[in-house]
Design a protein around this motif. Sequence first.
Motif, PDB file in Angstrom:
ATOM      1  N   LEU A   2       0.897  -1.207  -0.120  1.00  0.00           N
ATOM      2  CA  LEU A   2       0.147   0.112  -0.013  1.00  0.00           C
ATOM      3  C   LEU A   2       0.863   1.252   0.004  1.00  0.00           C
ATOM      4  N   LYS A   3       0.471   2.065  -0.776  1.00  0.00           N
ATOM      5  CA  LYS A   3       1.231   3.589  -0.935  1.00  0.00           C
ATOM      6  C   LYS A   3       0.038   4.588  -0.842  1.00  0.00           C
ATOM      7  N   LEU A   4       0.645   5.681  -0.089  1.00  0.00           N
ATOM      8  CA  LEU A   4      -0.120   6.823  -0.040  1.00  0.00           C
ATOM      9  C   LEU A   4       0.370   7.944  -0.767  1.00  0.00           C
ATOM     10  N   HIS A   5      -0.774   8.429  -1.820  1.00  0.00           N
ATOM     11  CA  HIS A   5      -0.391   9.203  -2.972  1.00  0.00           C
ATOM     12  C   HIS A   5      -0.977  10.660  -2.655  1.00  0.00           C
ATOM     13  N   LEU A   6      -0.375  11.807  -2.980  1.00  0.00           N
ATOM     14  CA  LEU A   6      -1.049  12.860  -2.752  1.00  0.00           C
ATOM     15  C   LEU A   6      -0.939  13.708  -4.145  1.00  0.00           C
ATOM     16  N   TYR A   7      -2.177  14.183  -4.455  1.00  0.00           N
ATOM     17  CA  TYR A   7      -2.355  14.987  -5.611  1.00  0.00           C
ATOM     18  C   TYR A   7      -2.805  16.250  -5.428  1.00  0.00           C
ATOM     19  N   THR A   8      -2.425  17.484  -6.190  1.00  0.00           N
ATOM     20  CA  THR A   8      -3.001  18.536  -6.064  1.00  0.00           C
ATOM     21  C   THR A   8      -4.196  18.912  -7.093  1.00  0.00           C
ATOM     22  N   ASP A   9      -4.969  19.864  -6.893  1.00  0.00           N
ATOM     23  CA  ASP A   9      -6.023  20.205  -7.557  1.00  0.00           C
ATOM     24  C   ASP A   9      -5.477  20.268  -9.181  1.00  0.00           C
ATOM     25  N   GLU A  10      -4.459  20.608  -9.618  1.00  0.00           N
ATOM     26  CA  GLU A  10      -3.955  20.942 -10.722  1.00  0.00           C
ATOM     27  C   GLU A  10      -3.931  19.636 -11.590  1.00  0.00           C
ATOM     28  N   ASN A  11      -3.762  18.443 -10.769  1.00  0.00           N
ATOM     29  CA  ASN A  11      -3.650  17.115 -11.695  1.00  0.00           C
ATOM     30  C   ASN A  11      -4.695  16.315 -11.026  1.00  0.00           C
ATOM     31  N   TRP A  12      -5.686  16.721 -10.242  1.00  0.00           N
ATOM     32  CA  TRP A  12      -6.831  15.788 -10.050  1.00  0.00           C
ATOM     33  C   TRP A  12      -7.786  15.351 -11.163  1.00  0.00           C
ATOM     34  N   SER A  13      -7.897  16.458 -11.909  1.00  0.00           N
ATOM     35  CA  SER A  13      -8.716  15.923 -13.215  1.00  0.00           C
ATOM     36  C   SER A  13      -8.138  14.942 -13.993  1.00  0.00           C
ATOM     37  N   LYS A  14      -6.732  15.187 -14.314  1.00  0.00           N
ATOM     38  CA  LYS A  14      -6.062  14.327 -15.122  1.00  0.00           C
ATOM     39  C   LYS A  14      -6.271  12.687 -14.262  1.00  0.00           C
ATOM     40  N   PHE A  15      -6.031  12.822 -12.781  1.00  0.00           N
ATOM     41  CA  PHE A  15      -6.099  11.227 -12.133  1.00  0.00           C
ATOM     42  C   PHE A  15      -7.392  10.633 -12.390  1.00  0.00           C
ATOM     43  N   LYS A  16      -8.473  11.407 -12.452  1.00  0.00           N
ATOM     44  CA  LYS A  16      -9.888  11.172 -12.653  1.00  0.00           C
ATOM     45  C   LYS A  16      -9.964  10.366 -13.921  1.00  0.00           C
ATOM     46  N   LYS A  17      -9.228  11.112 -14.972  1.00  0.00           N
ATOM     47  CA  LYS A  17      -9.361  10.515 -16.358  1.00  0.00           C
ATOM     48  C   LYS A  17      -8.587   9.291 -16.851  1.00  0.00           C
ATOM     49  N   ALA A  18      -7.608   9.046 -15.912  1.00  0.00           N
ATOM     50  CA  ALA A  18      -6.554   7.836 -16.144  1.00  0.00           C
ATOM     51  C   ALA A  18      -7.373   6.734 -16.106  1.00  0.00           C
ATOM     52  N   THR A  19      -7.151   5.624 -16.612  1.00  0.00           N
ATOM     53  CA  THR A  19      -7.751   4.396 -16.565  1.00  0.00           C
ATOM     54  C   THR A  19      -7.144   3.224 -15.792  1.00  0.00           C
ATOM     55  N   THR A  20      -5.973   3.412 -15.589  1.00  0.00           N
ATOM     56  CA  THR A  20      -5.064   2.099 -14.926  1.00  0.00           C
ATOM     57  C   THR A  20      -4.360   2.639 -13.701  1.00  0.00           C
ATOM     58  N   CYS A  21      -4.150   1.892 -12.713  1.00  0.00           N
ATOM     59  CA  CYS A  21      -3.742   2.546 -11.454  1.00  0.00           C
ATOM     60  C   CYS A  21      -2.090   3.080 -11.749  1.00  0.00           C
ATOM     61  N   GLU A  22      -1.346   2.301 -12.661  1.00  0.00           N
ATOM     62  CA  GLU A  22      -0.148   2.928 -12.773  1.00  0.00           C
ATOM     63  C   GLU A  22      -0.187   4.259 -13.576  1.00  0.00           C
ATOM     64  N   GLU A  23      -1.129   4.556 -14.518  1.00  0.00           N
ATOM     65  CA  GLU A  23      -1.182   5.838 -14.945  1.00  0.00           C
ATOM     66  C   GLU A  23      -1.548   6.913 -13.851  1.00  0.00           C
ATOM     67  N   LYS A  24      -2.432   6.501 -12.958  1.00  0.00           N
ATOM     68  CA  LYS A  24      -2.756   7.476 -11.877  1.00  0.00           C
ATOM     69  C   LYS A  24      -1.733   7.663 -10.993  1.00  0.00           C
ATOM     70  N   VAL A  25      -0.909   6.790 -10.453  1.00  0.00           N
ATOM     71  CA  VAL A  25       0.334   6.889  -9.538  1.00  0.00           C
ATOM     72  C   VAL A  25       1.269   7.785 -10.157  1.00  0.00           C
ATOM     73  N   LYS A  26       1.335   7.821 -11.342  1.00  0.00           N
ATOM     74  CA  LYS A  26       2.353   8.691 -12.097  1.00  0.00           C
ATOM     75  C   LYS A  26       2.204  10.220 -11.657  1.00  0.00           C
ATOM     76  N   LEU A  27       0.885  10.462 -11.665  1.00  0.00           N
ATOM     77  CA  LEU A  27       0.438  11.763 -11.774  1.00  0.00           C
ATOM     78  C   LEU A  27       0.600  12.487 -10.325  1.00  0.00           C
ATOM     79  N   ALA A  28       0.893  11.584  -9.110  1.00  0.00           N
ATOM     80  CA  ALA A  28       0.941  12.103  -7.793  1.00  0.00           C
ATOM     81  C   ALA A  28       2.057  13.051  -7.707  1.00  0.00           C
TER      82      ALA A  28
END
Length: 142
Positions: A2-28
């Motif tokens: 388990l990992k904790l990832h923090l995202y800012t409001d600047e990249n949160w919309s990109k996080f929501k559009k990403a389809t895989t976990c690996e794509e999402k964690v790269k935006l942290a």
Amino acid sequence: NLKLHLYTDENWSKFKKATTCEEKVKLAKLTQSTNFDYVKVPQPQWQSIIQMNMNQDKESRTHYWYAVITDCSLEYQYRDGKIPKIDFEINLWNDVSGPNKPERYSESPDDERKALLTHLSADQSGSVFIHYVTLFLSGLLG
């Protein structure tokens, strides 16, 4: 893991559009691994305490932060979507200690370099002053 990832409001919309976990964690903006210990008090449970420091002094503006706990290996192990349940609690604090704050905070009660921590978000930072002024004026006029 388990990992904790923090995202800012600047990249949160990109996080929501990403389809895989690996794509999402790269935006942290920040990522921290968890290490669990078994504790018996107050009730038996596995516990992980994570401390992350974020220096926002160089930022042009304050940000909203989003916290996400992930284990990307579950995406491949549980293709049916039945991921095991996990309960967690996250406490986020704002440090408003000012310019002379210490690099690390001591838990010792004798240490004078205490941090001033608050749960108030950045958009409410002036509200404490406003409440004191309102209370003072109410006392005068009341």
